[in-house]
Write a protein that holds these residues in place. Structure first.
Motif, PDB file in Angstrom:
ATOM      1  N   TYR A  56      -2.417 -22.165  12.472  1.00 46.06           N
ATOM      2  CA  TYR A  56      -2.614 -22.461  11.048  1.00 46.06           C
ATOM      3  C   TYR A  56      -1.820 -21.463  10.219  1.00 46.06           C
ATOM      4  O   TYR A  56      -1.953 -20.253  10.405  1.00 46.06           O
ATOM      5  CB  TYR A  56      -4.088 -22.358  10.673  1.00 46.06           C
ATOM      6  CG  TYR A  56      -4.986 -23.383  11.329  1.00 46.06           C
ATOM      7  CD1 TYR A  56      -4.956 -24.717  10.934  1.00 46.06           C
ATOM      8  CD2 TYR A  56      -5.884 -23.016  12.324  1.00 46.06           C
ATOM      9  CE1 TYR A  56      -5.783 -25.657  11.522  1.00 46.06           C
ATOM     10  CE2 TYR A  56      -6.727 -23.951  12.916  1.00 46.06           C
ATOM     11  CZ  TYR A  56      -6.674 -25.274  12.511  1.00 46.06           C
ATOM     12  OH  TYR A  56      -7.505 -26.201  13.096  1.00 46.06           O
ATOM     13  N   GLY A  57      -1.036 -21.972   9.289  1.00 43.26           N
ATOM     14  CA  GLY A  57      -0.214 -21.109   8.450  1.00 43.26           C
ATOM     15  C   GLY A  57      -0.580 -21.188   6.983  1.00 43.26           C
ATOM     16  O   GLY A  57      -1.497 -20.535   6.514  1.00 43.26           O
ATOM     17  N   GLY A  58       0.160 -22.024   6.242  1.00 47.29           N
ATOM     18  CA  GLY A  58      -0.041 -22.110   4.798  1.00 47.29           C
ATOM     19  C   GLY A  58      -1.466 -22.420   4.404  1.00 47.29           C
ATOM     20  O   GLY A  58      -1.990 -21.855   3.434  1.00 47.29           O
ATOM     21  N   TYR A  59      -2.130 -23.313   5.151  1.00 48.51           N
ATOM     22  CA  TYR A  59      -3.508 -23.664   4.804  1.00 48.51           C
ATOM     23  C   TYR A  59      -4.441 -22.486   5.044  1.00 48.51           C
ATOM     24  O   TYR A  59      -5.328 -22.206   4.232  1.00 48.51           O
ATOM     25  CB  TYR A  59      -3.967 -24.875   5.609  1.00 48.51           C
ATOM     26  CG  TYR A  59      -5.346 -25.351   5.211  1.00 48.51           C
ATOM     27  CD1 TYR A  59      -5.524 -26.103   4.049  1.00 48.51           C
ATOM     28  CD2 TYR A  59      -6.462 -25.036   5.978  1.00 48.51           C
ATOM     29  CE1 TYR A  59      -6.788 -26.530   3.669  1.00 48.51           C
ATOM     30  CE2 TYR A  59      -7.732 -25.462   5.609  1.00 48.51           C
ATOM     31  CZ  TYR A  59      -7.889 -26.207   4.444  1.00 48.51           C
ATOM     32  OH  TYR A  59      -9.143 -26.610   4.059  1.00 48.51           O
ATOM     33  N   ALA A  60      -4.240 -21.775   6.149  1.00 49.78           N
ATOM     34  CA  ALA A  60      -5.075 -20.607   6.449  1.00 49.78           C
ATOM     35  C   ALA A  60      -4.913 -19.534   5.385  1.00 49.78           C
ATOM     36  O   ALA A  60      -5.890 -18.885   4.981  1.00 49.78           O
ATOM     37  CB  ALA A  60      -4.714 -20.044   7.824  1.00 49.78           C
ATOM     38  N   ARG A  61      -3.705 -19.325   4.924  1.00 48.02           N
ATOM     39  CA  ARG A  61      -3.465 -18.331   3.873  1.00 48.02           C
ATOM     40  C   ARG A  61      -4.046 -18.790   2.545  1.00 48.02           C
ATOM     41  O   ARG A  61      -4.562 -17.994   1.758  1.00 48.02           O
ATOM     42  CB  ARG A  61      -1.966 -18.054   3.744  1.00 48.02           C
ATOM     43  CG  ARG A  61      -1.331 -17.507   5.013  1.00 48.02           C
ATOM     44  CD  ARG A  61       0.068 -16.966   4.765  1.00 48.02           C
ATOM     45  NE  ARG A  61       1.007 -17.958   4.324  1.00 48.02           N
ATOM     46  CZ  ARG A  61       1.778 -18.697   5.122  1.00 48.02           C
ATOM     47  NH1 ARG A  61       1.689 -18.543   6.442  1.00 48.02           N
ATOM     48  NH2 ARG A  61       2.643 -19.564   4.637  1.00 48.02           N
ATOM     49  N   LYS A  62      -3.986 -20.106   2.300  1.00 49.25           N
ATOM     50  CA  LYS A  62      -4.465 -20.643   1.032  1.00 49.25           C
ATOM     51  C   LYS A  62      -5.968 -20.464   0.877  1.00 49.25           C
ATOM     52  O   LYS A  62      -6.441 -20.020  -0.178  1.00 49.25           O
ATOM     53  CB  LYS A  62      -4.101 -22.133   0.940  1.00 49.25           C
ATOM     54  CG  LYS A  62      -4.633 -22.824  -0.308  1.00 49.25           C
ATOM     55  CD  LYS A  62      -4.270 -24.306  -0.283  1.00 49.25           C
ATOM     56  CE  LYS A  62      -4.823 -25.044  -1.492  1.00 49.25           C
ATOM     57  NZ  LYS A  62      -4.448 -26.487  -1.470  1.00 49.25           N
ATOM     58  N   ILE A  63      -6.751 -20.806   1.904  1.00 52.71           N
ATOM     59  CA  ILE A  63      -8.206 -20.778   1.736  1.00 52.71           C
ATOM     60  C   ILE A  63      -8.728 -19.349   1.611  1.00 52.71           C
ATOM     61  O   ILE A  63      -9.692 -19.102   0.877  1.00 52.71           O
ATOM     62  CB  ILE A  63      -8.931 -21.533   2.878  1.00 52.71           C
ATOM     63  CG1 ILE A  63      -8.624 -20.927   4.259  1.00 52.71           C
ATOM     64  CG2 ILE A  63      -8.543 -23.015   2.865  1.00 52.71           C
ATOM     65  CD1 ILE A  63      -9.419 -21.568   5.387  1.00 52.71           C
ATOM     66  N   VAL A  64      -8.101 -18.402   2.303  1.00 56.70           N
ATOM     67  CA  VAL A  64      -8.500 -17.002   2.135  1.00 56.70           C
ATOM     68  C   VAL A  64      -7.924 -16.444   0.841  1.00 56.70           C
ATOM     69  O   VAL A  64      -8.553 -15.621   0.162  1.00 56.70           O
ATOM     70  CB  VAL A  64      -8.060 -16.167   3.350  1.00 56.70           C
ATOM     71  CG1 VAL A  64      -8.211 -14.669   3.081  1.00 56.70           C
ATOM     72  CG2 VAL A  64      -8.894 -16.559   4.579  1.00 56.70           C
ATOM     73  N   GLY A  65      -6.744 -16.928   0.456  1.00 55.90           N
ATOM     74  CA  GLY A  65      -6.140 -16.489  -0.795  1.00 55.90           C
ATOM     75  C   GLY A  65      -6.985 -16.814  -2.005  1.00 55.90           C
ATOM     76  O   GLY A  65      -6.952 -16.085  -3.011  1.00 55.90           O
TER      77      GLY A  65
END
Length: 414
Positions: free
Chosen positions: A359-368
């Motif tokens: 998981y890349g962009g989505y993983a960063r987005k939800i924690v972001g």
């Protein structure tokens, strides 16, 4: 050799809820059989491997550190980052803080990403001169950037006048990871993409460190010569890592032949495990349900081929919260045999056809979403200094990692 990490300060008593959630993850993992394999390899064999992609070109050390802290607590098996010494240091610092919260936690493997030529989309940066932008531009590039890597504004002399009317700022290079969404929205076509190739000499130095466990080589599927040249340049250091991954797109009917050609190049110097990252739709996981279709289609075709090269297979490119449901519909979630294949017609595999998900962009987005709630003066703060935000970020990460790992009870932790 890596620098000796500085021990983190004593953690706050208010980390009790974070410890409770992370301890539950750690206990669940210890209950899983690994046999003679490292825990990360056992996860690949079971099909519940999870990798966090920090971004091959994402070099914001503060964010990388906090992401690594959260996802280590959530139980990922690997953290993939840019092949840059400061970024690798940030990943390991985040892991160290997680280990100070839960001493028995399993440390994820640290992976660095490189490319074999400049045509790979993961290795580029947006670039433009803000002074060339019209002062009245609506700044659509700033609005569409998922990494908050574009900042434009006017410099004020006082409350009534501007310095010269021109825009200032531009692309924050360390935050840009090359998604390209700003390119088509610029009404004046001022933005360009600048591609680059990671220096093999610097990569070799990283592979010799004791805090780097794996390497991923991105290739475009265009030719094998550039891959061969990079592989040869890394030959003296490649045996220091536990895992070699190759990330490639779906190039149609020639995909298997191309992969077998790459494996023939690697095999003589391949000391550890190898993995194929099926990159369905690069850097699109934060878009929505449709983004995951291409990587699922890619995985279905690869799983059905009997003459695919040895190694583990992992999904990436468009992966998000919908990916597992799509894998289940394809009967490929933690499946040992291809759907519709009679057991009598094949040798029963000892490992899952699809070893896991990155998981890349989505993983960063939800924690972001949580990181952005920190007061502006704490935007680059250590997340562990804000336990309520750390717990919220961990809950978000568990909502993504938990379904793969099979930890449903942890999804409602409070």
């Amino acid at each position: 050799m890596a620098a000796v990490p500085v021990p983190p300060p004593p953690l706050l008593a208010s980390h009790a809820a974070v410890r409770a959630a992370a301890s539950a993850v750690s206990r669940s993992r210890r209950g899983r059989l690994t046999g003679d394999h490292p825990p990360q390899v056992a996860a690949l064999r079971r099909g519940d491997w999870v990798k966090l992609i920090c971004g091959a070109s994402f070099e914001d050390a503060a964010d990388v550190r906090n992401l690594s802290l959260v996802y280590t607590l959530a139980g990922v098996d690997c953290i993939d980052c840019a092949a840059d010494a400061s970024v690798v240091g940030a990943v390991n610092e985040g892991i160290d803080v997680a280990a100070s919260i839960i001493p028995a936690i399993q440390r994820p493997w640290v992976m660095v990403s490189v490319n074999d030529d400049c045509r790979d989309l993961h290795f580029r940066k947006a670039e433009f001169d803000p002074e060339e932008c019209p002062p009245d531009c609506s700044k659509p590039c700033e609005k569409v950037c998922p990494a908050d890597a574009i900042s434009l504004g006017h410099i004020m002399v006082d409350e009534h006048t501007q310095s010269d009317g021109k825009l200032k700022g531009g692309v924050l290079t360390e935050r840009c990871y090359g998604c390209g969404r700003c390119l088509p929205v610029c009404p004046y076509e001022k933005i360009r993409a600048v591609s680059y190739v990671r220096d093999p000499a610097n990569t070799s130095k990283l592979l010799k460190r004791n805090d780097v466990d794996a390497i991923e080589i991105h290739t475009t599927g265009k030719e094998t010569d550039t891959f061969h040249a990079l592989w040869n340049s890394l030959s003296e250091s490649i045996d220091n890592v536990k895992l070699v991954a190759v990330s490639l797109p779906d190039i149609g009917e020639s995909t298997i032949d191309f992969m077998n050609a790459l494996y023939a190049i690697m095999e003589p110097h391949l000391q550890g495990y190898n993995l194929w990252q099926l990159d369905g739709r690069p850097m699109s996981g934060d878009i929505g349900r449709g983004a995951t279709k291409e990587t699922i289609s890619f995985s279905v075709r690869m799983a059905s081929v009997s003459k695919r090269p040895p190694g583990f297979y992992q999904l990436a490119g468009g992966t998000n919260s919908y990916t597992i449901d799509c894998l289940k519909k394809a009967d490929l979630f933690q499946s040992m045999t291809f759907p519709g294949t009679a057991i009598s017609e094949t040798t029963i595999s000892q490992q899952a056809l699809i070893g896991g998900i990155a998981y890349g962009g989505y993983a960063r987005k939800i924690v972001g979403r949580t990181l952005h709630k920190l007061p502006s003066q704490f935007s680059h703060a250590r997340l562990e200094d804000h336990p309520d935000h750390l717990l919220e970020a961990l809950q978000e990460a568990l909502s993504l990692v938990g379904p793969v790992k099979g930890y449903p009870a942890l999804r409602s932790v409070s």
